[in-house]
Each structure stands twice: as C-alpha cells, then as structure tokens.
Design an enzyme around this catalytic site. Sequence first.
Site, PDB file in Angstrom:
ATOM      1  N   ASP A 139      -3.024   5.157   4.581  1.00  0.00           N
ATOM      2  CA  ASP A 139      -1.733   4.480   4.649  1.00  0.00           C
ATOM      3  C   ASP A 139      -1.358   3.946   3.262  1.00  0.00           C
ATOM      4  O   ASP A 139      -1.728   4.546   2.255  1.00  0.00           O
ATOM      5  CB  ASP A 139      -1.814   3.348   5.687  1.00  0.00           C
ATOM      6  CG  ASP A 139      -0.508   3.143   6.420  1.00  0.00           C
ATOM      7  OD1 ASP A 139       0.441   2.650   5.795  1.00  0.00           O
ATOM      8  OD2 ASP A 139      -0.429   3.472   7.628  1.00  0.00           O
ATOM      9  N   HIS A 177       2.779  -1.959   5.358  1.00  0.00           N
ATOM     10  CA  HIS A 177       2.589  -1.064   6.513  1.00  0.00           C
ATOM     11  C   HIS A 177       1.116  -0.834   6.829  1.00  0.00           C
ATOM     12  O   HIS A 177       0.684  -0.930   7.990  1.00  0.00           O
ATOM     13  CB  HIS A 177       3.285   0.265   6.216  1.00  0.00           C
ATOM     14  CG  HIS A 177       3.320   1.235   7.350  1.00  0.00           C
ATOM     15  ND1 HIS A 177       2.281   2.100   7.619  1.00  0.00           N
ATOM     16  CD2 HIS A 177       4.271   1.492   8.277  1.00  0.00           C
ATOM     17  CE1 HIS A 177       2.595   2.853   8.660  1.00  0.00           C
ATOM     18  NE2 HIS A 177       3.800   2.495   9.090  1.00  0.00           N
ATOM     19  N   SER A 356       4.011   4.666  14.405  1.00  0.00           N
ATOM     20  CA  SER A 356       3.004   4.145  13.478  1.00  0.00           C
ATOM     21  C   SER A 356       2.198   3.033  14.119  1.00  0.00           C
ATOM     22  O   SER A 356       1.016   2.855  13.825  1.00  0.00           O
ATOM     23  CB  SER A 356       3.664   3.581  12.213  1.00  0.00           C
ATOM     24  OG  SER A 356       4.011   4.576  11.313  1.00  0.00           O
TER      25      SER A 356
END
Length: 416
Positions: A139, A177, A356
């Site tokens: 990520d 994220h 996600s």
Amino acid sequence: MKKAFFTLTTTILMVTLFAVSAFASPEKENGNDWVRVLIESTNEQAKNQAKEKYDVRHDFGKQGFSTNVTEQQYEALQKNKNLNVTKVDKVSLVNQPQATGERSSTPSDQTPWGMEAIYNDDSITATDGGDDIRVAVLDTGSKTDHVDLEENVEQCKDFSRFFFSRVDGSCNDINGHGTHVAGTVLADGGADGEGIFGVAPDAKLWAYKVLGDLGMGFSDDIANAIRHAADQGQEQGVKVVISMSLGSSGEDSLITEAVNYAYNNGALVVAAAGNDGDGEDTIGYPGAVENAIAVAALEDVQESGTYRVADFSSRGNPATAGDYIIQERDVELSAPGAAIASTWNDGGYNTISGTSMATPHVSGLAAKIWAENPGLSNTDLRAELQNRATANDILGGTSAAEGDDYASGFGFPLAQ
C-alpha cells in the site's frame, strides 16, 4: 506487456488523479527526464548486454527486467531491433466517491461495525487471533509507531523510490491509506487498551510501501514486492497473507505472474474487487486474477435479511456466476467496506469507504483462521474462507442473489 492503470481502490476524498495522471511527467534528476522501462528479448546476448549497460532494478526472468533510463536512452533503445522496450505502467490513486472523515485521539468505537459483523457479535469489545501469521500490506506504507500498530510491526520496507529498488526500515505513510488498511487487519487496541481493534490483532505486519505519498507507483515495484513477500515466507518458514487494496481496470502481466508465483509458493493473495460500480464486468485487477481472492464491499444496511453490497463495489462476470468455481474476473468474497473506522497516519483514526476497506477484513480473517488451523495450506485456507462465505450468503444489493453471484461472490465469511 499490456498497458494497464493501477489505482488504490478506496473511497476517501474527491480526487482527480485517475486518468489525467496515468502517465505523468517522468522523474527529474541532474537535468534529465527519467522513465521506468521493461526490457524484454529472446536474444540472450542482447539482453545481457543491456543488463550490463543499465542498472537492473527488478529481474523478472523470461518477462525481462526493469530499469530507469533517460528519455534519450529510451528513444535509442526503441531502435534496437533485438530488444522489446516498453514503459512500465504507472499506478495512481483512484477517483473516489465522497466519504465522511473522522479523526480523534481515541476511537469513538473500539470495535467498529465491521468487527461486530465479521465476528457475528454486536457486543464484542475486543478481537483476538492471528498468532505467528504475517500479513504483507502492499500500500502507501504505514505509520508504524501508531499506538495501535507498533507492537505488531515486523517488517517495514519501501519499494516505491524511483532510484532505489528497495529501502529496508522505511515505509512512512504520508497518504494515510496504508495505515488505515493495516489497522483493519491487525490493530491491537494499543498498550493502554484504549485504541481500535482489527480482525487479527496478534498477527505480524509486513508494511510494504509500493505506492508513493500521492498514491502513485509502478507495476514492476508492486510485482517485486509480491514476490519478495512470498520469498520471505519461504525463507523464514512462516505463513504469509498478501493484502492488496489497489487495482486496475486492465491486467498487468508482471503483477499477474507475481500473484501466481506467490500463490504457487504458499502465500494467500487477497485483493480489492474495485470501486467501479454495479455494472457487469467492472471488477479490477489483480483481484480479477484467478489466484487472487477478490473482495466486494458491504454496507451496514440490511436488505433481504442480509448486509447489502455497496453500489460502488465492482461486480464480476455474470457468465460464471452460480457455479461456485473461481475463474478470472470473478468476485469471490464480500466483507464490510462502507464507512469503516480504522487507524490513520496522524496517530488518530479516520472513517472511509471502499473495497480497499473490505479487503483487509478478509486478510485479517485469513490470518485468524490460519493461526487456529496451522496445518492448512493456502489452498485449504481459501476453501475454508469460501465455505464460511457460502454459509453466510448475501442477498442485498444490486445483482446479489441466492448462492454464488457476481456481486457478493460466495458470500460473507465470518470469524465464528
């Protein structure tokens, strides 16, 4: 290598990097414009000569090797009839539906609705499990000193730097994220017990930064990180779950082969289905790859007696629905993905949505089940996830139906 465009499949901010920045300006250093290329050739002598002349960033065997070259060198290489030289695919943040942000020093709910749902317990106050399992989160990196994550960090590596193929001990997450995804997998509530919990708080985190601070990166770096995670698992004799909350509408051969390599070497690969809506065949890659588990997103809404598949969640191939056999472009499982609270890169918490967010729920559940059943192979573990999903069918949402459908896949697997 077929061109593809890779993105993070999340729903946080409204951004416009999806199409415009697919092939943004190349890196600049010392007055030169640099580009990432893949060099392939059936002429071994020509390929070896190219390797000697240019630094090899990642060697993918028969698929060729990647390297950084100047624009002038790239133009010269294209004239070499013994070499096939293509630009490596650029990875970028996806255009995202609106979501509500929430940050605080302590979470408003230590076991958010996703934890309650996957544990099938509305009154749960803490989670458990995942001992000795490694979860490689590919990520934007991770805030490894977040109080709810720091005790579980085992590896921290940066694959995203343009002029360095890998930097160990570095995985700083400016984007946020990756920290959010990691928290959903294995946040442990912190040493003070006042933080948030993920699905498998006893698992170990391998934080692999494959996308830069703006959510952009290269497919060769992602492919290399996938292979590295699998190799680390083999070398250390540990079980590895690879969690990828990123995706593309098109397939990239480097990433597909890396997924196949990891799966064939004992790792379980979990990837987001994508956020391209409820139309047929909107599923993204690498989730669409047969050897990756594609995860759809559920909302905290009851419809037809079950949770509802979110409208933003990508759908699979209707032609292969109903057979309980995973093929390319099939959604396999579904999990909570709308309005998910988790750790954030400011040391606090954030609530965002997307496939996600669904993906790490399944990655954490896989770690929990594997820890409880260490004799399972990765294929056995996948079958167990499928069986648990089949026992908890999803009927809510567009195209969701009884049995194996192309919206929710086999269903929603539970921890208990």
